[in-house]
Design a protein around this motif. Structure first.
Motif, PDB file in Angstrom:
ATOM      1  N   VAL A  83       5.923  67.194  82.932  1.00 60.78           N
ATOM      2  CA  VAL A  83       6.872  66.641  83.913  1.00 60.78           C
ATOM      3  C   VAL A  83       8.016  65.950  83.197  1.00 60.78           C
ATOM      4  CG1 VAL A  83       7.156  64.980  85.789  1.00 60.78           C
ATOM      5  CG2 VAL A  83       5.103  66.391  85.691  1.00 60.78           C
ATOM      6  N   SER A  84       7.683  65.137  82.193  1.00 62.59           N
ATOM      7  CA  SER A  84       8.715  64.399  81.466  1.00 62.59           C
ATOM      8  C   SER A  84       9.661  65.349  80.731  1.00 62.59           C
ATOM      9  CB  SER A  84       8.047  63.443  80.469  1.00 62.59           C
ATOM     10  OG  SER A  84       9.003  62.759  79.707  1.00 62.59           O
ATOM     11  N   ALA A  85       9.096  66.387  80.064  1.00 63.79           N
ATOM     12  CA  ALA A  85       9.930  67.345  79.331  1.00 63.79           C
ATOM     13  C   ALA A  85      10.812  68.146  80.277  1.00 63.79           C
ATOM     14  CB  ALA A  85       9.040  68.286  78.517  1.00 63.79           C
ATOM     15  N   SER A  86      10.281  68.533  81.430  1.00 61.75           N
ATOM     16  CA  SER A  86      11.077  69.291  82.404  1.00 61.75           C
ATOM     17  C   SER A  86      12.191  68.434  82.977  1.00 61.75           C
ATOM     18  CB  SER A  86      10.170  69.801  83.533  1.00 61.75           C
ATOM     19  OG  SER A  86       9.175  70.674  83.042  1.00 61.75           O
TER      20      SER A  86
ATOM     21  N   ILE B  66      -1.510  60.718  84.396  1.00 64.29           N
ATOM     22  CA  ILE B  66      -0.169  61.314  84.460  1.00 64.29           C
ATOM     23  C   ILE B  66       0.900  60.300  84.088  1.00 64.29           C
ATOM     24  CG2 ILE B  66       1.556  62.241  86.043  1.00 64.29           C
ATOM     25  CD1 ILE B  66      -0.465  64.297  85.264  1.00 64.29           C
ATOM     26  N   VAL B  67       0.800  59.074  84.623  1.00 64.61           N
ATOM     27  CA  VAL B  67       1.800  58.043  84.310  1.00 64.61           C
ATOM     28  C   VAL B  67       1.779  57.714  82.822  1.00 64.61           C
ATOM     29  CG1 VAL B  67       2.420  55.621  84.666  1.00 64.61           C
ATOM     30  CG2 VAL B  67       1.836  57.055  86.623  1.00 64.61           C
ATOM     31  N   GLY B  68       0.569  57.599  82.254  1.00 62.91           N
ATOM     32  CA  GLY B  68       0.476  57.334  80.812  1.00 62.91           C
ATOM     33  C   GLY B  68       1.100  58.442  79.988  1.00 62.91           C
ATOM     34  N   GLU B  69       0.856  59.700  80.382  1.00 58.51           N
ATOM     35  CA  GLU B  69       1.452  60.835  79.664  1.00 58.51           C
ATOM     36  C   GLU B  69       2.956  60.878  79.858  1.00 58.51           C
ATOM     37  OE1 GLU B  69      -2.441  63.808  80.111  1.00 58.51           O
ATOM     38  OE2 GLU B  69      -0.678  64.058  81.389  1.00 58.51           O
TER      39      GLU B  69
ATOM     40  N   GLY C 256      -0.399  67.141  77.765  1.00 52.42           N
ATOM     41  CA  GLY C 256      -0.781  66.785  79.131  1.00 52.42           C
ATOM     42  C   GLY C 256       0.255  67.199  80.162  1.00 52.42           C
ATOM     43  N   LEU C 257      -0.194  67.216  81.434  1.00 49.55           N
ATOM     44  CA  LEU C 257       0.712  67.600  82.520  1.00 49.55           C
ATOM     45  C   LEU C 257       1.826  66.585  82.717  1.00 49.55           C
ATOM     46  CD1 LEU C 257      -1.903  68.879  85.162  1.00 49.55           C
ATOM     47  CD2 LEU C 257      -0.379  70.246  83.720  1.00 49.55           C
TER      48      LEU C 257
ATOM     49  N   PHE D 210      16.425  68.855  82.824  1.00 52.60           N
ATOM     50  CA  PHE D 210      16.912  69.143  84.183  1.00 52.60           C
ATOM     51  C   PHE D 210      16.320  70.442  84.735  1.00 52.60           C
ATOM     52  CE2 PHE D 210      20.185  66.588  82.104  1.00 52.60           C
ATOM     53  CZ  PHE D 210      20.326  65.543  83.014  1.00 52.60           C
ATOM     54  N   ASN D 211      15.039  70.650  84.428  1.00 55.33           N
ATOM     55  CA  ASN D 211      14.332  71.833  84.911  1.00 55.33           C
ATOM     56  C   ASN D 211      13.518  71.436  86.145  1.00 55.33           C
ATOM     57  OD1 ASN D 211      12.944  74.195  85.303  1.00 55.33           O
ATOM     58  ND2 ASN D 211      11.679  74.034  83.461  1.00 55.33           N
ATOM     59  N   ALA D 212      14.164  71.503  87.319  1.00 54.24           N
ATOM     60  CA  ALA D 212      13.482  71.098  88.552  1.00 54.24           C
ATOM     61  C   ALA D 212      12.270  71.969  88.831  1.00 54.24           C
ATOM     62  CB  ALA D 212      14.456  71.155  89.731  1.00 54.24           C
TER      63      ALA D 212
END
Length: 310
Positions: free
Chosen positions: A261-264, A246-249, A256-257, A268-270
């Motif tokens: 997370v990064s895109a959201s 996850i950290v690498g992605e 990847g998931l 600002f998509n909580a």
């Protein structure tokens, strides 16, 4: 026959059962004791089932209470939904991803990429950790030489290596697998090393007396004895593998998931951030269940410790 002798004989013989004089016919019969023991066993099993049901019910009630309170406070305006979102929006986001996909592709494809990176990194890290841990636990010279270097490497915050792996291996899966490997290796290594050091010396001595070579002692005595130590680390280490992937992605990836997370976060998509976290938690729980099942199948011979029944 005198009356006293006749009465003693009657007391000695009972229908279908031989007993001692003056003792009731069931005194030597094992059936009552077995029935009593069986009743106690059934009672304990019933109590264990009731306790498990109570534990699971309490967990479910707690989860529903937290989610319900979160939803109520969010709808009442007590919680800022822009920053903390709300359960209904998180569920809507998961449904939208599952039905319509994400900007990076299908949701199942994102889950598969993360699971592939975590699983490969976990397998490589476990194999390397077990081999090196058993080797250093068996060969003291290597332990004395390499021990300080391993301790120094373990002291380095391994998450900071993810950007370095990204530079070395690019945005593909290799950099995420490398991040997972370094997170998995150390807990497995230290458990395998300790398990090899904690082997009963009497077992090793007896094996040597019977003519076992170093190789046979390692494979037939040391490794089986260290297996429970190694399995203990597997539960924790797979979580570390997921963290590494996850950290690498999150730092840089094409799928990847972690990328979700990064895109959201960038938009600002909580709800999207929490949705990805929920999906990751479900994946981790399913994997933990599979590991627990495998451990119970492999260690059926091991007695259940008091209080460990969950």
């Amino acid at each position: 026959m005198p009356p006293e002798t006749e009465s003693a004989a009657k007391a000695t013989v009972t229908t279908g059962t031989t007993t001692q004089p003056g003792v009731a016919g069931s005194a030597l019969d094992p059936a009552p004791a077995l029935n009593k023991r069986s009743g106690r066993t059934q009672e304990r099993q019933r109590a264990a089932r009731n306790r498990r049901f109570l534990v699971y019910a309490s967990r479910a009630v707690l989860l529903v209470a937290v989610i319900g309170l979160w939803e109520v406070l969010a709808r009442a305006g007590v919680i800022d939904t822009f920053n903390f979102s709300m359960p209904s929006k998180i569920w809507d986001q998961i449904q939208s991803w599952a039905l319509h996909g994400t900007a990076q592709g299908s949701l199942w494809e994102q889950i598969w990429y993360t699971m592939y990176e975590a699983l490969v990194g976990w397998i490589v890290g476990v194999i390397a950790g077990v081999i090196l841990g058993i080797t250093l636990g068996r060969i003291r010279f290597l332990s004395d030489v390499l021990g300080p270097y391993i301790k120094v490497l373990n002291a380095i915050p391994r998450i900071v290596l993810a950007p370095i792996f990204l530079i070395w291996f690019g945005l593909g899966t290799t950099s995420k697998i490398a991040s997972a490997v370094v997170l998995v290796f150390f807990p497995v290594f230290f458990n395998a090393f300790q398990g090899a050091k904690e082997v009963d010396r009497n077992l090793v001595a007896n094996a040597r007396i019977l003519g076992a070579s170093n190789r046979r002692v390692t494979f037939q005595v040391v490794i089986p004895s260290a297996t429970s130590w190694i399995f203990t680390s597997l539960h924790v280490s797979f979580g570390f593998a997921l963290i590494g992937a996850i950290v690498g992605e999150y730092i840089g990836a094409t799928k990847g998931l972690g990328l979700l997370v990064s895109a959201s976060q960038s938009t600002f998509n909580a709800a999207g951030v929490y949705a990805a976290m929920v999906i990751l938690a479900v994946v981790a729980l399913l994997t933990e269940g599979l590991l627990t099942f495998a451990e119970r199948r492999l260690f059926k011979w091991r007695p259940v410790e008091a209080g460990s029944e969950r």
